[in-house]
Design a protein around this motif. Structure first.
Motif, short mmCIF file in Angstrom:
data_model
loop_
_atom_site.label_atom_id
_atom_site.label_comp_id
_atom_site.label_asym_id
_atom_site.label_seq_id
_atom_site.Cartn_x
_atom_site.Cartn_y
_atom_site.Cartn_z
N VAL A 37 0.84 -1.20 0.00
CA VAL A 37 0.00 0.00 0.00
C VAL A 37 0.88 1.25 0.00
O VAL A 37 0.67 2.19 -0.77
CB VAL A 37 -0.96 0.00 1.21
N ASN A 38 1.88 1.26 0.87
CA ASN A 38 2.81 2.39 0.96
C ASN A 38 3.46 2.67 -0.40
O ASN A 38 3.51 3.81 -0.86
CB ASN A 38 3.89 2.07 2.00
N SER A 39 3.92 1.59 -1.02
CA SER A 39 4.61 1.74 -2.29
C SER A 39 3.66 2.22 -3.40
O SER A 39 4.01 3.07 -4.22
CB SER A 39 5.25 0.39 -2.64
N ASP A 40 2.44 1.69 -3.42
CA ASP A 40 1.48 2.12 -4.44
C ASP A 40 1.20 3.61 -4.33
O ASP A 40 1.03 4.30 -5.34
CB ASP A 40 0.18 1.32 -4.33
N ILE A 41 1.11 4.11 -3.10
CA ILE A 41 0.84 5.54 -2.92
C ILE A 41 2.07 6.36 -3.31
O ILE A 41 1.99 7.33 -4.05
CB ILE A 41 0.43 5.84 -1.46
#
Lengths: 268, 268
Positions: free
Chosen positions: B207-211
């Motif tokens: 999730v962190n990386s997608d954002i």
């Protein structure tokens, strides 16, 4: 035919591991008792001083006091003596620094995150967390202060060891097994050359201790090393008489090893 | 079924050890090239940036630049994905910190004295002593700052690893054997709870990386964690529109897992 040194922080389980390793290998475990016994051989007052000074960070006064410098030289001589006998597990007191040039010495450091150590000491000593925190803070500080004064290292640097273990995530049994696994390879390193090197280190330490604990002599600048060919003595002597006493003590202990004196006579 | 992370000083022999451990255990050996391959799947520009930013001390501009933060988040996501597969040896890249909560991850650090490392690099790269020393000092410096900026820790701290091996006295084969000997105990730590925790950490990283890699959004204060129940988002967003976008990306990535927003909109 190897030697294991175990440096540890309070509550890390280091002593438990050391004893387990010693028991499994049939090695002798060298902790405070054995060190103080070794020191006592020199005389009862050394034992008394020893009880206070062992693994203790010296105050500025103590650091230059003959009881501290004498005591340190005795501890070093004891540790080398035990190492020479082989098959020892030696705890603390800078053993890893003393034996760093001895390839059949396995130098380990055992620690754990401080919160975990506090929890363990709190359980073991039946004190609350705050007290345990203070106890650990005190003992960690004393030990590292001693090492810093004598070896100018803080005792927590992995570079000064062969293996470092974190008992926050590894159990006592796992660490003990890792140490045992490494012993065969260490034993292979006990070549005649390596053993001779240790003999030389031990002899230099013995002579230094004999001189620094002799009450007729006060020579705080004393350095004694073995350079592979002879015992080399350096330092500043206050008088010819003192210089002669130093050499006399050295010759008595050196046996067949040669002595080379680089002693300076003050004012000369 | 375990995971091994190997952190090492340049020239201490960590790569050879990691490769050999992977070979003997039939684990996948994950190093720079594996990670680049995975990063490239997310877009060619990340691979380009990756090759420049990897193991590099970020300048003050880069540190707050989206390419550095985005790259680090992508790196973490890729490492977690690889760890989820189990049976991997992960070289470097802060793997030990990413997996510190996972008891079946064995976190190893390999060090050696400067002299040994100079010798090894000099041989391996075919350069003279002086050049080898320069290479090492540069590499040490860059690497430790990269890790400090990415993870805010000193890279040699014993608390951050399970075992540290100093290859000055321990041979490569000895270290490999010691690592292998510890694997059975690590395997025993593979519980459903531990595996679930890794899944949670991996999801938060995704999730962190997608954002962070979305170019419509720039939210440097973003923090994404999994608190055991849901994905939690923290940080300060510029306005409601940006907040909405962040939540939309998060919901899409998190799949069935719930999202809890603790995001603040600036000024409110």
């Amino acid at each position: 035919m190897a030697v294991v040194t175990i440096a540890r922080t309070g509550g890390s389980g280091g002593e438990e591991i050391g004893k387990a390793v010693a028991q499994k290998l049939g090695y002798e475990y060298i902790g405070k008792n054995m060190i103080l016994k070794g020191v006592e051989v020199r005389g009862e007052q050394w034992l008394e001083w020893g009880k206070q000074l062992d693994e203790h960070g010296p105050s500025p006064w103590e650091r230059f006091d003959r009881s501290f410098t004498g005591f340190v030289s005795l501890v070093e001589s004891c540790i080398y003596g035990f190492a020479l006998e082989n098959n020892k597990v030696i705890t603390g007191r800078g053993g890893n620094f003393l034996l760093k040039d001895v390839p059949f010495a396995l130098r380990t450091y055992i620690t754990a995150p401080v919160e975990e150590r506090i929890r363990r000491v709190s359980d073991r000593e039946h004190v609350n967390m705050e007290t345990a925190r203070r106890m650990i803070g005190f003992s960690d500080h004393e030990r590292s202060s001693y090492l810093h004064t004598v070896y100018h290292r803080d005792g927590a640097d992995p570079e000064d060891y062969d293996m470092v273990f974190n008992t926050g995530s590894l159990s006592v049994d796992e660490v003990a097994r890792q140490i045992l696994d490494e012993i065969p390879a260490r034993e292979k390193q006990a070549t005649p050359e390596a053993q001779e090197k240790l003999r030389q280190l031990a002899l230099a330490a013995r002579i230094k201790a004999d001189i620094l604990t002799d009450f007729q002599v006060f020579i705080p600048t004393l350095e004694v090393v073995h350079d592979g060919e002879a015992i080399v003595i350096q330092g500043v002597a206050h008088s010819l008489k003192q210089q002669e006493r130093v050499l006399e003590i050295a010759r008595r202990a050196a046996g067949t090893d040669r002595i080379r004196s680089l002693l300076n006579l003050r004012g000369a | 079924m375990a995971i091994v992370t190997i952190s090492r000083e340049c020239g201490a022999g960590g790569e050879e050890i990691g490769r050999e451990v992977a070979r003997k255990l039939k684990y996948e050996y994950v190093s720079k090239s594996t990670i680049y391959r995975d990063i490239e799947k997310h877009g060619e520009q990340w691979l380009k940036w990756g090759m420049e930013l990897d193991d590099h001390a970020p300048s003050i501009w880069e540190r707050y630049d989206r390419s550095f933060a985005g790259y680090v988040s992508l790196l973490e996501h890729c490492i977690y994905e690889l760890a989820l597969k189990n049976n991997v040896v992960i070289l470097g890249r802060g793997g030990n910190w990413l997996l510190q909560e996972i008891p079946y991850a064995l976190r190893v650090r390999i060090i050696a004295p400067m002299e040994d490392r100079i010798r090894l690099v000099s041989d391996r790269e075919g350069v003279n002593r002086e050049a080898a020393e320069k290479i090492l000092r540069f590499s040490d410096h860059e690497r430790s700052i990269f890790l400090k900026k990415a993870y805010h820790r000193d890279w040699s701290h014993p608390d951050d690893y399970d075992m540290t091996f100093n290859t000055s006295h321990l041979g490569r084969d000895e270290v490999v054997k010691l690592i292998l000997d510890e694997i059975p105990a690590r395997d025993k730590q593979i519980t459903p709870e531990a595996q679930e925790r890794l899944r949670q950490l991996a999801l938060a990283a995704r999730v962190n990386s997608d954002i962070r890699t979305d170019f419509h959004v720039f939210i440097p204060t973003l923090e994404v964690v999994h608190d055991g129940t849901a994905i939690v988002l923290r940080g300060v967003s510029r306005d409601l529109k940006q907040q909405g976008r962040v939540l939309e990306i998060a919901r899409r990535s998190a799949g069935a897992t719930g999202i809890r927003s603790e995001l603040h909109v600036r000024g409110t």
